[in-house]
Structure formats: C-alpha cells, structure tokens
Motif scaffolding. Sequence first.
Motif, short mmCIF file in Angstrom:
data_model
loop_
_atom_site.label_atom_id
_atom_site.label_comp_id
_atom_site.label_asym_id
_atom_site.label_seq_id
_atom_site.Cartn_x
_atom_site.Cartn_y
_atom_site.Cartn_z
N TYR A 1 1.27 -1.45 0.08
CA TYR A 1 -0.40 0.31 -0.09
C TYR A 1 0.89 1.04 -0.32
CZ TYR A 1 -2.79 3.71 1.48
OH TYR A 1 -3.61 5.18 1.46
N SER A 2 0.36 2.44 -0.53
CA SER A 2 0.90 3.91 -0.45
C SER A 2 -0.61 4.83 -0.54
CB SER A 2 2.24 4.00 -1.80
OG SER A 2 1.19 4.47 -2.87
N CYS B 1 -8.44 -3.85 1.51
CA CYS B 1 -6.96 -4.30 1.21
C CYS B 1 -6.46 -4.65 2.71
CB CYS B 1 -5.87 -3.35 -0.56
SG CYS B 1 -6.93 -4.16 -1.50
N THR B 2 -6.42 -3.46 2.78
CA THR B 2 -5.42 -2.85 4.16
C THR B 2 -6.12 -4.00 5.37
OG1 THR B 2 -6.58 -1.11 4.59
CG2 THR B 2 -4.66 -1.02 3.18
N VAL C 1 2.96 -4.08 4.08
CA VAL C 1 3.90 -3.25 4.13
C VAL C 1 3.14 -1.99 3.14
CG1 VAL C 1 5.84 -3.69 2.02
CG2 VAL C 1 5.09 -5.28 3.32
N PHE C 2 3.52 -0.84 3.70
CA PHE C 2 3.27 0.21 2.99
C PHE C 2 4.65 1.03 2.66
CE2 PHE C 2 3.47 0.72 7.77
CZ PHE C 2 4.65 1.84 8.38
N SER D 1 -2.56 -2.55 -3.83
CA SER D 1 -3.53 -1.75 -2.96
C SER D 1 -4.12 -0.21 -4.15
CB SER D 1 -3.45 -1.60 -1.57
OG SER D 1 -3.85 -0.89 -1.24
N ARG D 2 -4.57 0.03 -3.77
CA ARG D 2 -4.88 1.36 -4.15
C ARG D 2 -4.65 2.45 -3.07
NH1 ARG D 2 -5.13 5.39 -7.74
NH2 ARG D 2 -6.69 6.62 -8.36
N THR D 3 -3.82 3.36 -3.80
CA THR D 3 -3.27 5.06 -3.45
C THR D 3 -4.83 5.26 -2.41
OG1 THR D 3 -3.39 6.07 -4.97
CG2 THR D 3 -1.10 4.65 -4.44
#
Length: 611
Positions: A10-11, A161-162, A170-171, A150-152
């Motif tokens: 993820y970001s 997703c998170t 993992v971010f 994942s989507r931002t």
Amino acid sequence: MNTGQIVTFYSYKGGVGRSFALANTAVVLARWGYRVLCVDWDLEAPGLSYYFDKHLAEPPRAGLLEMIEEARTTPETAQATALRHRTSVRLPEGARLDLIAAGRKGDDSYISRLQQVDWEALYEEYDFGATLETWREEWMREYDLVLVDSRTGITDSGGICTAQVPDVLVFAYTANDQNVDGVLEIVDRAMKARDGLPYDRPRLLTVPLLSRFDAQPEYKEGERWRRELARRMEPRLRDWAPRGSSPGELLQRVTIPYFPVWSFGELLPALSESPRNAEQVTYSIASLAALLARRLEDVGLLIENRDSYVEGAEQAARRDFEVDVFISHSVAQYRLARQLQQLFLENGVTSWVAGENPEHRAEFVDRCRHLVMIVDEGGEDPTQNHDTSLFLRRSVNAATERLTLPVVTSSAAIRQLPRLAQSLQAFNLEDGTLSQAARAIAARLRQESRSLRPHSSRGGGYDVYLSYAHADENWTLALAENLKRLGLTVFVDAWEVQAGDHWPSRLDAGLRGADTVVAVVSTAWSRSEYTMHEFELAAQRRGRQQLIPVLVGDVVPPPHVAERDFIDFRDAMTPREYLGRVQALARRILHLRGEEPLPPSGSVVLPDSMF
C-alpha cells in the motif's frame, strides 16, 4: 510452507515505487522457488500487469473486476472463482508466477463497469465478505505468498486491501511529511478496522518500506531524515523487531534506494541483477523478499548477517531434497567415501559422493538434505572446508532441519575438523567400524524425521494457554507443571517460545489454538497492556474458548475480571489449600461434573510464594 500468507503493498500517494517493489519482490521469490500469486487490486489505476507483459503466457482475458461482477450477479457461485481468472507469467530459467490482473486487457467498457461497483452494497446485499474469505483461503492453499497491489489514498477498495485481505501490510512511502503523515494515518485506521472484523484474524503485522530514498547528494539531510523516520516508524516495527535492536537498524533493511536507471518504464531488475550485490537495487528487494518469505521471523539474523538471512530464505523454498546425504571427503578418502555410500544404501539412505562431481559440488550440496564429512589426520582440505561452510551457511534457520555429521578416521583427525564443525559430535572409526557408523547415522536421520512432529497430538493445539505478567513467572510455571502432571497440554511462553522465534506470532498462535485461556490475575497482570489484550481476545471468543481468571497475591480484580467465575488462590496458604485450588481449576478446564474423578497425578509442585 503449509499455509501461504497474503501481503498487501500500500502507499498513500502514487509515485513512490510501490508496484515496482511488489513486482520485483514477486520475481525474486518466484526465482527462489516459492509459489507466488500477484493480484492487481488497484482497480482505478491498474498497472501491475505492465511489469509482466513480456512474460505473460497470454493477455489477461479477465481479472479482478470480472470476479467482483460475478460476486454481484451470481453470488451463489462466486466463491468458486478465486483462481479462475489467473494468468501465468513465465520467467527466465523456468521460474514462473501467476497474476490476477485488474481486468480484461484492452476492454473499452472497463471504466464504466468499474463505476458500477458499489462496495457497500456488495458487502450488505451480496455477502462479499464471505466470498472474499473463500478467495483468501483458496489463495493461501495454492500459494506460498500472495502479493496484493492496493489502491493509493483513502478508498473503499484500499480499505479492504489493508484490513480484511492481508496477513502483512507493507506500506511504501518516501521521505516527506505528506507521505509519512498520510500513510501512518491509513495504517492506524487499518489496525482499528482489523480489530472490528467478524473474522478470526491474528494481529496485523506492518512493514514500513522507505522507497526511492537517496541520501548521497545531501548526506547530512539524509541522516536527519533517517533518524526522524526511525522514530516515527518504531511503533510499526515493534511487533516483529528483535529485542535489543534499534528502529534505525531495521529501517535500513527495509529501504529501497533510488536508482535513476530503473525510474523509466516498468522494469524488472530482479531478472538481471544479483541479490548479493549491495550496489544494485535488487539487493534491497531481496532483503524484503526474504523478510516476507520468513514471515518476519529471525530478524536478528537479518541485522547481523543479511546474506545468511537471504540465503536461508532461498533455501527454505526447497520442498524436497533429491538425496538424503552428501558425502564430503578429501582426495585421499574417496575410496572410504564410496564404501560408506554403499553401506548407506544398505541402511535405506541415499547419498552422493563429492568426488564423483567435483565441478558441481556446490550444486550437489544444495540438492542433498544432510552433510556427512569424512576427515582424516592429513590436515585441512580447502575444498572440504568450502563444502562445510556452504552447507552450514545455507542451513541457517532453514525451514527443513539439515544435519552436519562428521566421521573421523582417528582421534588425531578430530583436530583437523573444519573450524565450523569443531563443535559437532563426530563418529570416530577408532571406536567402531564404518558399517557401525553407517547404521548410527541412518538411525540418527530416522530419529530426526520423527522429531519434526508438532508438540500436540491435536496438530499443535493446547488444552490451556496461560496468560501472565513476567513478575508472576515462578508462580505460573508451578501452576503449568501441576496442570501438565494432570495430563493437560499447556502453552506457557517460557516452555514453548524458543530463541529465534517470532514471539508475538508464537504467543498469538498459542492463544488462538487453546481450548481454555487461564489468566493469572495479579497487580502486575492488571498493569500489563499485553495481558489485557490477551484477555479481551479470549473474551471475544466466547463459545469457542473458555476463559478462567485465577486471582493471586493481593490483587483487587478489575470489574471485567470480578464479574467472571474466577478461582481464588489469594487465601491458599497451605499445600492442601493450594492443591484444592489447582484441582478446582483442572475440573473447570476439563468440564468435569459432580463426582467425576480427575486424572491421576504424581507429586505436586508448590510455588515459591508458599515458602
């Protein structure tokens, strides 16, 4: 691995290299031999498939969007679609992984169809949560690692997703305040959402991935950012950080530096670079891949000896060894090695002799499970030293137990053992024949295979999990021993958690795998955040797990404890009184009624507080 794990990347903002990190991590893992599935959940801006376009067996004909549509239109069959729309990615040298793309490639209707997805309605009207749980289970059965892109930002799909999907989050972020503030807020939300899920989940583990970090031009400013980021990321590292380690040490191992050459296009340096060259980006990617493959465990070795940690992860991907034993020997002992090989065969042990394939020794060492080394008094043999060094390095913390078994031709030869093997017990041919050595080694290998059985006959479950504060360890261990003598299987961390274990995971597995949780409630227990968390988890599992508080010392039980049916040890001042309380607790654990007898027990262990 028996059960795979799901890792979400993820970001908070785009442009930080999240998909780059995921795709290259997947390639490293696949080339090591892990079964890998990548899922492009960035439906609004899909891009993961671009990294694999050159290696796809065929363009994706369907993907996640089609799976979601099927969950809406035919929910009764949607649970069977977990792997229906995967596409094979064929990598060089026979490696492969699978991809679930965001959707059908080149579909003009994709955007309009995506706009019709209503996540809230999917969950409320079509039971999408249950469908997703079925997908997760199927993915984890089929793959060692499932990597989800994942989507931002803040989105419904990103929240799924998170929180619900991953075992590990993992971010990815870069060194600026908007990235750090935003991503930490989302991670905190995910942790809270995870706690509220109606599904049985362990605590979400998080890995902060500092990406595209370049401290070379401005060294002082880079070091300032390292210190600040280590401070802010420390709470997200705490669950898996080894004791005594600093956040800065761990942050260094989960940093992907900036290399301008890889900033153009969607590229896979993991296909062309060495994971052992610290001057290349794949070095950092391989460290992350090893951390995920080893389930965030044994991290102390990652800090102390990164190469051994990575080699151990690579070796753990091997499921089956072709041969039982590799026989390493000096040139002078080739004939003895061949004799030993024949004797092994008579005892049901397969083996390869080093001298038969001198140019491929390293390859054959990897393909054999155990190492037998024949050492004589002729002095150290450099090739044999290399065999031993390679074998031990590849075996460090490997998932499969691998043994090094020296055979020496005389007492004098013991002094010639390679330095790495000098602490190992050797079979001395002055004390027995080569035939006896072969039988003894074969027996040892059979015994080692039996020792790999789980602790409990019920596949790793326990009758009792003891939750206690460290200050009450002596009292708790005495109670554990008494329950054990009554035939109960007991999880207490002093017995079950070994050096090198990822202790939060071991405790969580023990807690969730126990039929009864016994909380040793003392003043220290009431002040411990961790024991209170354990109590809450057990309380939430009502109907599936029995929760019994026992009161010790001079504690005044908190309201949430006092309202329960507890066992009171506070006034047990004599051995007879103490034994009575232990027996009452055991009867509760075993659900014995009336005059049903307890199992017979030997002598009773008394806690130190009674003396």
